[in-house]
Design an enzyme around this catalytic site. Sequence first.
Site, mmCIF file in Angstrom:
data_model
loop_
_atom_site.group_PDB
_atom_site.id
_atom_site.type_symbol
_atom_site.label_atom_id
_atom_site.label_comp_id
_atom_site.label_asym_id
_atom_site.label_seq_id
_atom_site.Cartn_x
_atom_site.Cartn_y
_atom_site.Cartn_z
ATOM 1 C CB ILE A 170 -12.551 1.141 -59.839
ATOM 2 C CG1 ILE A 170 -12.543 1.916 -58.511
ATOM 3 C CG2 ILE A 170 -12.103 -0.306 -59.607
ATOM 4 C CD1 ILE A 170 -13.517 1.426 -57.463
ATOM 5 C CG ASP A 191 -17.480 6.401 -68.723
ATOM 6 O OD1 ASP A 191 -16.791 5.849 -67.850
ATOM 7 O OD2 ASP A 191 -18.169 7.429 -68.507
ATOM 8 N N GLY A 194 -16.817 10.077 -65.828
ATOM 9 C CA GLY A 194 -15.526 9.545 -66.284
ATOM 10 C C GLY A 194 -14.763 10.563 -67.125
ATOM 11 C CE1 TYR A 215 -22.149 3.243 -54.613
ATOM 12 C CE2 TYR A 215 -21.218 2.746 -52.447
ATOM 13 C CZ TYR A 215 -21.161 2.666 -53.826
ATOM 14 O OH TYR A 215 -20.115 2.018 -54.414
ATOM 15 C CG ASN A 273 -13.319 3.078 -47.720
ATOM 16 O OD1 ASN A 273 -13.970 2.181 -47.189
ATOM 17 N ND2 ASN A 273 -13.684 4.342 -47.659
ATOM 18 C CG HIS A 325 -13.885 9.084 -52.481
ATOM 19 N ND1 HIS A 325 -14.143 9.121 -53.828
ATOM 20 C CD2 HIS A 325 -14.859 8.326 -51.935
ATOM 21 C CE1 HIS A 325 -15.232 8.407 -54.079
ATOM 22 N NE2 HIS A 325 -15.686 7.911 -52.946
ATOM 23 N NE ARG A 377 -16.253 3.992 -43.846
ATOM 24 C CZ ARG A 377 -16.872 4.108 -42.681
ATOM 25 N NH1 ARG A 377 -16.386 3.495 -41.612
ATOM 26 N NH2 ARG A 377 -17.974 4.809 -42.573
ATOM 27 N NE ARG A 408 -19.839 10.705 -45.525
ATOM 28 C CZ ARG A 408 -18.885 10.270 -46.349
ATOM 29 N NH1 ARG A 408 -18.398 11.078 -47.256
ATOM 30 N NH2 ARG A 408 -18.417 9.055 -46.256
ATOM 31 N N GLY A 441 -25.357 8.309 -42.597
ATOM 32 C CA GLY A 441 -25.136 7.087 -43.377
ATOM 33 C C GLY A 441 -23.763 6.464 -43.189
HETATM 34 N N1 UDP Z 1 -14.389 11.527 -44.210
HETATM 35 C C1 UDP Z 1 -14.122 12.653 -43.444
HETATM 36 N N2 UDP Z 1 -13.987 13.856 -44.069
HETATM 37 C C2 UDP Z 1 -14.098 13.998 -45.423
HETATM 38 C C3 UDP Z 1 -14.359 12.845 -46.201
HETATM 39 C C4 UDP Z 1 -14.497 11.620 -45.553
HETATM 40 O O1 UDP Z 1 -14.019 12.582 -42.208
HETATM 41 O O2 UDP Z 1 -13.978 15.123 -45.919
HETATM 42 C C5 UDP Z 1 -14.534 10.213 -43.555
HETATM 43 C C6 UDP Z 1 -15.885 9.559 -43.774
HETATM 44 O O3 UDP Z 1 -16.770 9.909 -42.743
HETATM 45 C C7 UDP Z 1 -15.522 8.063 -43.739
HETATM 46 C C8 UDP Z 1 -14.090 8.011 -44.251
HETATM 47 O O4 UDP Z 1 -13.588 9.348 -44.144
HETATM 48 O O5 UDP Z 1 -15.519 7.582 -42.424
HETATM 49 C C9 UDP Z 1 -14.001 7.571 -45.695
HETATM 50 O O6 UDP Z 1 -14.918 8.322 -46.456
HETATM 51 P P1 UDP Z 1 -14.962 8.305 -48.037
HETATM 52 O O7 UDP Z 1 -15.988 9.296 -48.472
HETATM 53 O O8 UDP Z 1 -13.569 8.447 -48.575
HETATM 54 O O9 UDP Z 1 -15.406 6.812 -48.402
HETATM 55 P P2 UDP Z 1 -16.725 5.979 -47.972
HETATM 56 O O10 UDP Z 1 -16.332 5.232 -46.728
HETATM 57 O O11 UDP Z 1 -17.831 6.943 -47.773
HETATM 58 O O12 UDP Z 1 -16.948 5.080 -49.121
#
Ligand code: UDP
Length: 327
Positions: free
Chosen positions: A11, A32, A37, A144, A173, A192, A224, A285, A287
């Site tokens: 970003i 940085d 980076g 985080y 996101n 991501h 998201r 996942r 969190g």
């Molecule tokens: N996600 C997923 N599989 C992956 C990576 C992410 O299903 O391999 C899902 C994750 O659970 C979230 C969404 O995609 O709901 C976006 O996740 P990301 O890690 O891109 O961003 P975050 O929301 O954690 O900042």
Amino acid sequence: MNLVTGGAGYIGSHFIKAFLDVFQDDNIIAVDNLTEGHASALSFSNRIHFEQEDIGNTEAMVRIFRKYDIKTIIHFAASCYVGDSQINPAKYFHNNCIQTLNMFKAMEICGIRQILFSSTCATYGNPQYLPLNEVHPQQPINVYGSTKLMTEQALRAYSIAQGWSYVALRYFNASGADESGIIGESHDPETHLIPLILKTALGKRKALQIFGNDYETPDGTCIRDYIHVNDLASAHIAALSYLRNHPRGESFNLGTTNGSSVLEVINMCKKVTGLDIPVEYVPKRPGDPPVLVANADKARELLGWKTSYDMQSIVQTAWHWEQNRRY
Ligand code: UDP
């Protein structure tokens, strides 16, 4: 002069490019430590003055602030993976809180009192209502988000105690890439969603793992609010002038208000790439809240900001980058 921390990151580099495009006579300072980076992300302009340094090195930051007569900080540097933060909390508290406080000390020493801060929708935790506005309670459910909230609280304290002006921008996101193809998203390891889907489309990964399919959402996968990185960059430029005219603290959500589920994002990637994307379902996942969608009316009204990219253009620019990555 403006100084960007984390300038070689995803970003940060897009902000620098947008800033130099708008302010053709200006230079910018980028700090940085290059642990995450990429030096190549800063090679597109000779108006970028790069200093490889840890923001947590107070003495070094004082030297850099004085060298360039810095008045405003745009603070992107951070560790930024939700999943990783749950496994390595110490790394997140150290990088995002302690190192930032060390830099705040350097700001105090040099009398710098203006700062734009990269915050996150992860500070809200599980939504009590949707879309989320800025007064929604901040009760993060991952490390985080906690570290970003703690930094917002520190900024509030500095604002009261020492008259700092700050703007905390709570990103939803971040995604996509600059159309030029010279900068884009490059994390190692990549976690991501969109880059992982596109790597799967290219055959670099066997299957995209979908984290959970029994969330309380229409298709069972997480929703998201994906926002193009250049829309984030333009919000920072608007926030810079806001900061100079409003000597106190303020927070803004940066999102589109259009949520997409994991399956919807995969379908958009199939449409844009024309390729098959194998998936496998795996456990949730830790969190991850089920839905995070922004109410960004405040940024639209007070910053005069609006988004320019939709989900399709996000995926198109990310796809262009993924196929021609320079780093
Ligand atoms: N996600 C997923 N599989 C992956 C990576 C992410 O299903 O391999 C899902 C994750 O659970 C979230 C969404 O995609 O709901 C976006 O996740 P990301 O890690 O891109 O961003 P975050 O929301 O954690 O900042």
